[in-house]
Write a protein that holds these residues in place. Structure first.
Motif, PDB file in Angstrom:
ATOM      1  N   GLU A 293       0.835  -1.195   0.000  1.00 21.51           N
ATOM      2  CA  GLU A 293       0.000   0.000   0.000  1.00 21.51           C
ATOM      3  C   GLU A 293       0.874   1.252   0.000  1.00 21.51           C
ATOM      4  O   GLU A 293       0.545   2.256  -0.624  1.00 21.51           O
ATOM      5  CB  GLU A 293      -0.917  -0.015   1.221  1.00 21.51           C
ATOM      6  CG  GLU A 293      -2.061   0.961   1.160  1.00 21.51           C
ATOM      7  CD  GLU A 293      -3.025   0.767   2.306  1.00 21.51           C
ATOM      8  OE1 GLU A 293      -2.843   1.433   3.357  1.00 21.51           O
ATOM      9  OE2 GLU A 293      -3.942  -0.059   2.164  1.00 21.51           O
TER      10      GLU A 293
ATOM     11  N   GLN B  40       4.137   1.285  -1.078  1.00 22.87           N
ATOM     12  CA  GLN B  40       4.966   1.253  -2.289  1.00 22.87           C
ATOM     13  C   GLN B  40       4.298   0.347  -3.329  1.00 22.87           C
ATOM     14  O   GLN B  40       4.741  -0.782  -3.569  1.00 22.87           O
ATOM     15  CB  GLN B  40       6.373   0.751  -1.964  1.00 22.87           C
ATOM     16  CG  GLN B  40       7.166   1.706  -1.092  1.00 22.87           C
ATOM     17  CD  GLN B  40       8.611   1.260  -0.910  1.00 22.87           C
ATOM     18  OE1 GLN B  40       9.000   0.168  -1.300  1.00 22.87           O
ATOM     19  NE2 GLN B  40       9.404   2.126  -0.305  1.00 22.87           N
ATOM     20  N   PRO B  41       3.251   0.840  -3.957  1.00 22.64           N
ATOM     21  CA  PRO B  41       2.466   0.008  -4.881  1.00 22.64           C
ATOM     22  C   PRO B  41       3.088  -0.099  -6.276  1.00 22.64           C
ATOM     23  O   PRO B  41       2.530   0.388  -7.268  1.00 22.64           O
ATOM     24  CB  PRO B  41       1.119   0.720  -4.912  1.00 22.64           C
ATOM     25  CG  PRO B  41       1.463   2.156  -4.696  1.00 22.64           C
ATOM     26  CD  PRO B  41       2.647   2.167  -3.765  1.00 22.64           C
ATOM     27  N   GLN B  42       4.227  -0.745  -6.358  1.00 25.65           N
ATOM     28  CA  GLN B  42       4.916  -0.893  -7.632  1.00 25.65           C
ATOM     29  C   GLN B  42       4.536  -2.224  -8.294  1.00 25.65           C
ATOM     30  O   GLN B  42       4.401  -3.252  -7.612  1.00 25.65           O
ATOM     31  CB  GLN B  42       6.425  -0.843  -7.421  1.00 25.65           C
ATOM     32  CG  GLN B  42       6.922   0.425  -6.734  1.00 25.65           C
ATOM     33  CD  GLN B  42       6.549   1.672  -7.514  1.00 25.65           C
ATOM     34  OE1 GLN B  42       6.674   1.699  -8.735  1.00 25.65           O
ATOM     35  NE2 GLN B  42       6.090   2.696  -6.820  1.00 25.65           N
ATOM     36  N   PRO B  43       4.395  -2.244  -9.618  1.00 28.01           N
ATOM     37  CA  PRO B  43       4.024  -3.492 -10.312  1.00 28.01           C
ATOM     38  C   PRO B  43       4.904  -4.695  -9.961  1.00 28.01           C
ATOM     39  O   PRO B  43       4.353  -5.784  -9.723  1.00 28.01           O
ATOM     40  CB  PRO B  43       4.133  -3.114 -11.797  1.00 28.01           C
ATOM     41  CG  PRO B  43       3.816  -1.658 -11.820  1.00 28.01           C
ATOM     42  CD  PRO B  43       4.432  -1.100 -10.550  1.00 28.01           C
TER      43      PRO B  43
ATOM     44  N   HIS C 282       6.315  -5.476  -7.227  1.00 25.30           N
ATOM     45  CA  HIS C 282       5.946  -5.955  -5.907  1.00 25.30           C
ATOM     46  C   HIS C 282       4.648  -6.775  -5.963  1.00 25.30           C
ATOM     47  O   HIS C 282       4.521  -7.809  -5.298  1.00 25.30           O
ATOM     48  CB  HIS C 282       5.781  -4.797  -4.927  1.00 25.30           C
ATOM     49  CG  HIS C 282       7.023  -4.029  -4.658  1.00 25.30           C
ATOM     50  ND1 HIS C 282       8.265  -4.602  -4.626  1.00 25.30           N
ATOM     51  CD2 HIS C 282       7.225  -2.706  -4.408  1.00 25.30           C
ATOM     52  CE1 HIS C 282       9.183  -3.691  -4.359  1.00 25.30           C
ATOM     53  NE2 HIS C 282       8.568  -2.519  -4.224  1.00 25.30           N
TER      54      HIS C 282
ATOM     55  N   ALA D 266      -4.074  -5.113  -7.287  1.00 26.37           N
ATOM     56  CA  ALA D 266      -3.013  -4.770  -8.242  1.00 26.37           C
ATOM     57  C   ALA D 266      -3.530  -3.817  -9.312  1.00 26.37           C
ATOM     58  O   ALA D 266      -2.830  -2.884  -9.725  1.00 26.37           O
ATOM     59  CB  ALA D 266      -2.450  -6.037  -8.878  1.00 26.37           C
ATOM     60  N   HIS D 267      -4.760  -4.049  -9.751  1.00 24.11           N
ATOM     61  CA  HIS D 267      -5.333  -3.153 -10.764  1.00 24.11           C
ATOM     62  C   HIS D 267      -5.595  -1.763 -10.181  1.00 24.11           C
ATOM     63  O   HIS D 267      -5.300  -0.748 -10.813  1.00 24.11           O
ATOM     64  CB  HIS D 267      -6.632  -3.746 -11.315  1.00 24.11           C
ATOM     65  CG  HIS D 267      -7.243  -2.909 -12.388  1.00 24.11           C
ATOM     66  ND1 HIS D 267      -6.683  -2.790 -13.643  1.00 24.11           N
ATOM     67  CD2 HIS D 267      -8.340  -2.118 -12.387  1.00 24.11           C
ATOM     68  CE1 HIS D 267      -7.420  -1.970 -14.370  1.00 24.11           C
ATOM     69  NE2 HIS D 267      -8.433  -1.554 -13.634  1.00 24.11           N
TER      70      HIS D 267
ATOM     71  N   TRP E 271      -4.178  -0.316  -7.445  1.00 24.78           N
ATOM     72  CA  TRP E 271      -3.004   0.401  -6.955  1.00 24.78           C
ATOM     73  C   TRP E 271      -1.994   0.742  -8.042  1.00 24.78           C
ATOM     74  O   TRP E 271      -1.325   1.780  -7.953  1.00 24.78           O
ATOM     75  CB  TRP E 271      -2.312  -0.412  -5.858  1.00 24.78           C
ATOM     76  CG  TRP E 271      -3.031  -0.375  -4.552  1.00 24.78           C
ATOM     77  CD1 TRP E 271      -3.847  -1.334  -4.035  1.00 24.78           C
ATOM     78  CD2 TRP E 271      -3.016   0.671  -3.592  1.00 24.78           C
ATOM     79  NE1 TRP E 271      -4.334  -0.955  -2.808  1.00 24.78           N
ATOM     80  CE2 TRP E 271      -3.836   0.285  -2.514  1.00 24.78           C
ATOM     81  CE3 TRP E 271      -2.378   1.913  -3.527  1.00 24.78           C
ATOM     82  CZ2 TRP E 271      -4.049   1.080  -1.393  1.00 24.78           C
ATOM     83  CZ3 TRP E 271      -2.587   2.712  -2.411  1.00 24.78           C
ATOM     84  CH2 TRP E 271      -3.411   2.296  -1.361  1.00 24.78           C
ATOM     85  N   CYS E 272      -1.855  -0.108  -9.056  1.00 23.91           N
ATOM     86  CA  CYS E 272      -0.793   0.190 -10.041  1.00 23.91           C
ATOM     87  C   CYS E 272      -1.158  -0.177 -11.473  1.00 23.91           C
ATOM     88  O   CYS E 272      -0.298  -0.121 -12.353  1.00 23.91           O
ATOM     89  CB  CYS E 272       0.512  -0.489  -9.640  1.00 23.91           C
ATOM     90  SG  CYS E 272       0.432  -2.287  -9.632  1.00 23.91           S
TER      91      CYS E 272
END
Length: 200
Positions: A45, A47-50, A52, A172-173, A175-176
């Motif tokens: 939450e 660091q919402p990087q793909p 991760h 995932a959708h 957040w990033c």
């Protein structure tokens, strides 16, 4: 939460899946205190990087495969029975919702009542029983140098249910911007078996 220490001790740690170590714990009737490993500073939450989220999908697959493999050999049958959620349990929950004054005429729930038994039957036949985190959201997925560690196992249970994967796909959708297929491919890269039908 009072149940969390027990979940770690009786289910999570015996299954040898990635989770924080518990150093000390005190259990009371309706609460508990745990001294637990500091497993990371940031979660998905924050660091919402793909990469991760893709790693979280692979970690989910790893822990499910490992839990399935270790379940009967490392966890006593009495513990398995106490955490096992049967397909009939989900149908009871649906019936309870339909007894509510606000939901008794819900078209969605009434349609679900017709199709859910068949889908549950297929799910329980095709997908092996594993551990379900039941809160596999970005806030509970810590970023570590060697991957992702799920925390907060207080709601865990045993079932073939794929709700954790569904939550991760949606998160995932949101957040990033990762697509469902991207998360599924990362998951299937580990598991090797087809589960796409069950989360459409």
């Amino acid at each position: 939460m009072a149940k969390e220490t027990e979940v770690y001790q009786k289910l999570v740690h015996p299954l040898q899946i990635k989770a924080p170590e518990i150093f000390e714990s005190v259990q009371l009737n309706d609460s508990g205190v745990m001294v637990m490993e500091d497993a990371g500073e940031k979660n998905l939450e924050q660091q919402p990087q793909p990469p991760h989220f893709l790693e979280a999908s692979r970690e989910l697959a790893i822990l499910r495969v490992k839990a399935t493999a270790n379940l009967e050999s490392l966890v006593p049958k009495k513990v398995i029975d106490s955490y096992l959620v049967l397909k009939e349990d989900f149908l009871v929950l649906l019936d309870d919702l339909l007894k509510s004054d606000k939901l008794s005429e819900s078209k969605v729930l009434l349609k679900l009542k017709k199709v859910l038994p068949l889908h549950l039957e297929r799910l329980y036949q095709k997908i092996p029983t594993s551990i379900i985190h039941h809160d596999y959201h970005a806030k509970n997925l810590l970023i570590q140098n060697n991957g992702i560690m799920p925390i907060d196992w207080s709601l865990a249970y045993l079932s073939p249910h794929l709700g954790d994967l569904y939550c991760l796909v949606n998160g995932a959708h949101t957040w990033c911007g990762l697509t469902r297929d991207e998360i599924l491919y990362a998951y299937l890269d580990v598991t090797g078996y087809q589960i796409v039908f069950y989360i459409i």
